[in-house]
Motif scaffolding. Structure first.
Motif, PDB file in Angstrom:
ATOM      1  N   ARG A 121       0.830  -1.211   0.000  1.00 52.20           N
ATOM      2  CA  ARG A 121       0.000   0.000   0.000  1.00 52.20           C
ATOM      3  C   ARG A 121       0.862   1.258   0.000  1.00 52.20           C
ATOM      4  NH1 ARG A 121      -2.322   0.059   4.681  1.00 52.20           N
ATOM      5  NH2 ARG A 121      -1.852  -2.027   5.418  1.00 52.20           N
ATOM      6  N   PHE A 122       1.894   1.240   0.845  1.00 51.16           N
ATOM      7  CA  PHE A 122       2.733   2.430   0.960  1.00 51.16           C
ATOM      8  C   PHE A 122       3.500   2.694  -0.340  1.00 51.16           C
ATOM      9  CE2 PHE A 122       6.670   4.632   2.123  1.00 51.16           C
ATOM     10  CZ  PHE A 122       6.127   5.776   2.701  1.00 51.16           C
ATOM     11  N   SER A 123       4.121   1.657  -0.895  1.00 49.95           N
ATOM     12  CA  SER A 123       4.920   1.867  -2.108  1.00 49.95           C
ATOM     13  C   SER A 123       4.020   2.339  -3.249  1.00 49.95           C
ATOM     14  CB  SER A 123       5.688   0.603  -2.496  1.00 49.95           C
ATOM     15  OG  SER A 123       4.804  -0.466  -2.724  1.00 49.95           O
ATOM     16  N   GLN A 124       2.823   1.771  -3.315  1.00 51.93           N
ATOM     17  CA  GLN A 124       1.882   2.183  -4.363  1.00 51.93           C
ATOM     18  C   GLN A 124       1.540   3.667  -4.235  1.00 51.93           C
ATOM     19  OE1 GLN A 124       1.118   0.280  -6.922  1.00 51.93           O
ATOM     20  NE2 GLN A 124       0.137   2.137  -7.719  1.00 51.93           N
ATOM     21  N   ALA A 125       1.298   4.105  -2.989  1.00 54.82           N
ATOM     22  CA  ALA A 125       0.930   5.511  -2.769  1.00 54.82           C
ATOM     23  C   ALA A 125       2.090   6.445  -3.116  1.00 54.82           C
ATOM     24  CB  ALA A 125       0.496   5.703  -1.319  1.00 54.82           C
ATOM     25  N   VAL A 126       3.308   6.000  -2.827  1.00 57.83           N
ATOM     26  CA  VAL A 126       4.472   6.837  -3.161  1.00 57.83           C
ATOM     27  C   VAL A 126       4.627   6.885  -4.682  1.00 57.83           C
ATOM     28  CG1 VAL A 126       6.996   7.052  -2.961  1.00 57.83           C
ATOM     29  CG2 VAL A 126       5.641   6.392  -0.958  1.00 57.83           C
ATOM     30  N   PRO A 154      19.507  -3.955  -0.113  1.00 58.85           N
ATOM     31  CA  PRO A 154      18.598  -3.113  -0.897  1.00 58.85           C
ATOM     32  C   PRO A 154      19.311  -2.299  -1.982  1.00 58.85           C
ATOM     33  CG  PRO A 154      18.314  -2.733   1.467  1.00 58.85           C
ATOM     34  CD  PRO A 154      19.369  -3.774   1.331  1.00 58.85           C
ATOM     35  N   ALA A 155      20.472  -1.742  -1.659  1.00 56.15           N
ATOM     36  CA  ALA A 155      21.185  -0.927  -2.670  1.00 56.15           C
ATOM     37  C   ALA A 155      21.564  -1.796  -3.869  1.00 56.15           C
ATOM     38  CB  ALA A 155      22.434  -0.301  -2.056  1.00 56.15           C
ATOM     39  N   MET A 156      22.026  -3.004  -3.584  1.00 56.62           N
ATOM     40  CA  MET A 156      22.435  -3.911  -4.662  1.00 56.62           C
ATOM     41  C   MET A 156      21.235  -4.306  -5.521  1.00 56.62           C
ATOM     42  SD  MET A 156      22.269  -7.395  -5.354  1.00 56.62           S
ATOM     43  CE  MET A 156      22.057  -8.168  -3.764  1.00 56.62           C
ATOM     44  N   VAL A 157      20.122  -4.662  -4.869  1.00 52.99           N
ATOM     45  CA  VAL A 157      18.957  -5.130  -5.633  1.00 52.99           C
ATOM     46  C   VAL A 157      18.351  -3.983  -6.446  1.00 52.99           C
ATOM     47  CG1 VAL A 157      16.656  -6.170  -5.507  1.00 52.99           C
ATOM     48  CG2 VAL A 157      18.467  -7.003  -4.019  1.00 52.99           C
ATOM     49  N   THR A 158      18.278  -2.796  -5.852  1.00 55.73           N
ATOM     50  CA  THR A 158      17.723  -1.654  -6.588  1.00 55.73           C
ATOM     51  C   THR A 158      18.555  -1.386  -7.849  1.00 55.73           C
ATOM     52  OG1 THR A 158      16.859  -0.719  -4.547  1.00 55.73           O
ATOM     53  CG2 THR A 158      17.063   0.787  -6.402  1.00 55.73           C
ATOM     54  N   GLU A 159      19.872  -1.453  -7.687  1.00 54.26           N
ATOM     55  CA  GLU A 159      20.766  -1.256  -8.837  1.00 54.26           C
ATOM     56  C   GLU A 159      20.589  -2.389  -9.854  1.00 54.26           C
ATOM     57  OE1 GLU A 159      22.935   1.156  -9.490  1.00 54.26           O
ATOM     58  OE2 GLU A 159      23.958   0.184 -11.187  1.00 54.26           O
ATOM     59  N   LEU A 264      17.148  -8.310   3.088  1.00 53.90           N
ATOM     60  CA  LEU A 264      16.623  -7.526   1.957  1.00 53.90           C
ATOM     61  C   LEU A 264      15.232  -7.969   1.545  1.00 53.90           C
ATOM     62  CD1 LEU A 264      16.814  -9.088  -1.119  1.00 53.90           C
ATOM     63  CD2 LEU A 264      19.193  -9.075  -0.450  1.00 53.90           C
ATOM     64  N   TRP A 265      14.852  -9.189   1.970  1.00 52.09           N
ATOM     65  CA  TRP A 265      13.539  -9.755   1.629  1.00 52.09           C
ATOM     66  C   TRP A 265      12.441  -9.199   2.524  1.00 52.09           C
ATOM     67  CZ3 TRP A 265      15.279 -12.428  -2.402  1.00 52.09           C
ATOM     68  CH2 TRP A 265      16.567 -12.972  -2.337  1.00 52.09           C
ATOM     69  N   SER A 266      12.815  -8.562   3.601  1.00 51.15           N
ATOM     70  CA  SER A 266      11.854  -8.033   4.576  1.00 51.15           C
ATOM     71  C   SER A 266      11.549  -6.578   4.215  1.00 51.15           C
ATOM     72  CB  SER A 266      12.464  -8.105   5.981  1.00 51.15           C
ATOM     73  OG  SER A 266      13.491  -7.136   6.093  1.00 51.15           O
ATOM     74  N   SER A 271      12.896   0.388   0.093  1.00 48.31           N
ATOM     75  CA  SER A 271      13.373   1.317  -0.961  1.00 48.31           C
ATOM     76  C   SER A 271      13.321   0.621  -2.322  1.00 48.31           C
ATOM     77  CB  SER A 271      14.792   1.799  -0.660  1.00 48.31           C
ATOM     78  OG  SER A 271      15.679   0.694  -0.509  1.00 48.31           O
ATOM     79  N   THR A 272      13.711  -0.663  -2.345  1.00 48.42           N
ATOM     80  CA  THR A 272      13.652  -1.426  -3.596  1.00 48.42           C
ATOM     81  C   THR A 272      12.204  -1.559  -4.055  1.00 48.42           C
ATOM     82  OG1 THR A 272      15.553  -2.728  -2.833  1.00 48.42           O
ATOM     83  CG2 THR A 272      14.283  -3.622  -4.669  1.00 48.42           C
ATOM     84  N   CYS A 273      11.335  -1.874  -3.104  1.00 47.41           N
ATOM     85  CA  CYS A 273       9.918  -2.065  -3.411  1.00 47.41           C
ATOM     86  C   CYS A 273       9.328  -0.791  -4.024  1.00 47.41           C
ATOM     87  CB  CYS A 273       9.200  -2.459  -2.119  1.00 47.41           C
ATOM     88  SG  CYS A 273       7.475  -2.845  -2.313  1.00 47.41           S
ATOM     89  N   CYS A 274       9.714   0.364  -3.494  1.00 44.63           N
ATOM     90  CA  CYS A 274       9.230   1.633  -4.065  1.00 44.63           C
ATOM     91  C   CYS A 274       9.816   1.829  -5.464  1.00 44.63           C
ATOM     92  CB  CYS A 274       9.635   2.816  -3.176  1.00 44.63           C
ATOM     93  SG  CYS A 274       8.735   2.880  -1.619  1.00 44.63           S
ATOM     94  N   ALA A 275      11.066   1.438  -5.643  1.00 38.07           N
ATOM     95  CA  ALA A 275      11.740   1.693  -6.922  1.00 38.07           C
ATOM     96  C   ALA A 275      11.222   0.810  -8.051  1.00 38.07           C
ATOM     97  CB  ALA A 275      13.248   1.496  -6.764  1.00 38.07           C
TER      98      ALA A 275
END
Ligand code: F6P
Length: 498
Positions: A121-126, A154-159, A264-266, A271-275
């Motif tokens: 819900r949060f990532s969707q709203a962002v 998270p930094a690695m996965v987002t990249e 990173l799975w939690s 940050s990854t989920c938002c990205a």
């Protein structure tokens, strides 16, 4: 159910491996390939997302039999079951080790479902702009403030998944170096930036110092009330989060049964989920779960993480190789080695066994590396012609994401050429100049994925997590604590007070 506490060097297989090593030391892989034409087929394993060609290792089928016997004698099967069943296998911290439970959608704990729902819900709203900043503008930038497992994963996965990324710019502040913090803040607008403070303990000096500095910067332009829309937190320490001024609805819980370097799975992955959006984040989890199932249910001889862990023990303890290189042939994985260093070295950098005795064999190797082809123009000389034996993992995607076939062809050709050069060297060539001779016989694994996607990345990461587990389980160490980082923290505080 506790982890077995068997000193691996007291097993029959260890003695047999020692004898076998003496025979294998002088056997070259060039000969092994010449005498077994189906070696590659016999020494390859695959799931539908990841495959492993481990034929270019200094092993025979007898080596594998002995290594598997070692896994059996040290009761690796009991250790795997103990982990997945939620036994308190992190005995030194009195905790379960259940990061795998974060990605098992068939048997998910209600608290995990709730947090995933909150993340969704949060990532969707962002992403869709309905979560607004204090002046009514949509969020454009996200800053993750955390260190170690609260940053590297998270930094690695987002990249790694930037191909799947949306319009949000994501930044990572980890180092307590104020210059780094200021450089990042300079680029940001308080009205459109969201800060995610990530700390499992919420006591980490670097993260709290950085978060405090960022909050002061924010309050120079915005009022105290605006903190609510712009600061969220991920932690197990809910009271400390509340004291920092972050509201409960913007606090994402994690649990003590998730180790920092496996988190990173939690919600640490917020940050990854938002990205990349929640649905991609879910695919990442599902890909990891596929590897969990493979690891949990495959026989040792067919089990990718088990084979990788056993090979690692073979080189580290018998060939006395102190380091292992990891070379991903995709720039998307440029942060992968940093992440893997923590996952592996913080886990298995131990010298006391599960009986409390000082260890007399080798535990975790040094893990290092960089992306290919960059590595070829930097350190690869030493792999080919240096005096050290450095087993190397090559990670290759069969297809690129943006097309550009000519680039992909060159990338693939270079990766395969390196594995071939390490294997064969200049064997069979008549080279008079000794400086131009390559001995070959240098071991490597080839890890292949079809295309980098949330699912395949999830599987790849879970594969390495389990490889690390296999090593720790067999080597009779506690892989899930990290007391080795404490003394430095204590001394730094003492230094600060003086
Ligand atoms: O000091 C090491 C360590 O505890 C890591 O294991 C962890 O990932 C990192 O610090 C950050 O910890 P936290 O998430 O509690 O801030």
């Amino acid at each position: 159910m506790a982890l077995p506490k068997i000193n691996p060097t007291t097993t029959q297989s260890w003695s047999k491996l020692q004898d076998h090593f003496t025979a294998m030391e002088t056997v070259t892989m060039q000969t092994l390939f010449a005498t077994q034409t189906d070696r590659k087929e016999c020494m390859s394993l695959a799931t539908d997302l990841v495959s492993l060609d481990f034929s270019k290792n200094r092993i025979t089928s007898h080596t594998l039999d002995l290594l598997i016997q070692l896994a059996k004698e040290t009761k690796l099967d009991t250790a795997i079951a103990a982990q997945f069943n939620g036994a308190v296998i992190n005995e030194t911290e009195n905790r379960q080790v259940l990061h795998t439970a974060l990605r098992d959608f068939d048997a998910m704990k209600p608290e995990v479902v709730n947090t995933l729902d909150q993340m969704k819900r949060f990532s969707q709203a962002v992403i869709d702009g309905s979560h607004k900043g204090y002046t009514g503008k949509a969020i454009t930038d996200i800053v993750n403030i955390g260190i170690g497992g609260s940053d590297l994963g998270p930094a690695m996965v987002t990249e790694a998944l930037s191909f799947y990324k949306n319009h949000l710019n994501v930044h990572y502040i980890s180092n307590v170096d104020g210059d780094h913090v200021c450089e990042i803040l300079q680029k940001l607008d308080t009205q459109t930036t969201l800060f995610i403070v990530v700390s499992k303990t919420f006591t980490t000096q670097e993260t709290l110092t950085n978060a405090t500095t960022v909050r002061e910067w924010f309050l120079q332009q915005a009022g105290e009330k605006a903190i609510a829309q712009h600061f969220v937190a991920v932690s197990t320490n809910l009271s400390a989060v509340a004291s920092f001024g972050i509201l409960p609805q913007y606090t994402f819980t994690m649990w003590d049964w998730v180790g920092g370097r496996f988190s990173l799975w939690s919600a640490v992955g917020l940050s990854t989920c938002c990205a990349i959006g929640y649905s991609n984040f879910e695919l990442l989890l599902k890909g990891a779960h596929k590897m969990d199932c493979h690891f949990k249910s495959s026989e040792f001889s067919q089990n990718i993480p088990v084979i990788l862990g056993l090979l690692s023990i073979w080189y580290t303890n018998f060939f006395k190789a102190e380091t292992q290189a990891v070379l991903p042939y995709t720039q998307y994985l440029s942060k992968f080695v940093d992440y893997l260093q923590q996952a592996s070295m913080e886990s298995n950098g131990k010298s006391v066994d599960r009986n409390g005795s000082k260890i007399t064999y080798q535990t975790g190797p040094v893990v290092w590396g960089n992306t290919g082809t960059n590595a070829q123009h930097a350190f690869i000389q030493l792999l080919h012609q240096g005096t050290l034996l450095i087993p190397t993992d090559f990670i290759l995607c069969k297809a690129s994401l943006h097309g550009k076939k000519n680039h992909q062809d060159i990338l693939v050709a270079n990766c395969l050429a390196q594995t071939q050069a390490l294997l064969m060297g200049t064997h069979g060539e008549d080279i008079a100049n000794p400086y131009k001779v390559f001995q070959g016989n240098k071991p490597s694994n080839l890890i292949l994925i079809d295309q980098l996607s949330p699912e395949s990345l999830g599987s790849l990461l879970a594969m390495y997590e389990h490889k690390i587990f296999v090593e720790g389980a067999i080597l009779n160490i506690y892989s899930f604590d990290q007391f080795g980082v404490e003394l430095g923290k204590k001394l730094a505080n003492k230094q600060l007070r003086s």
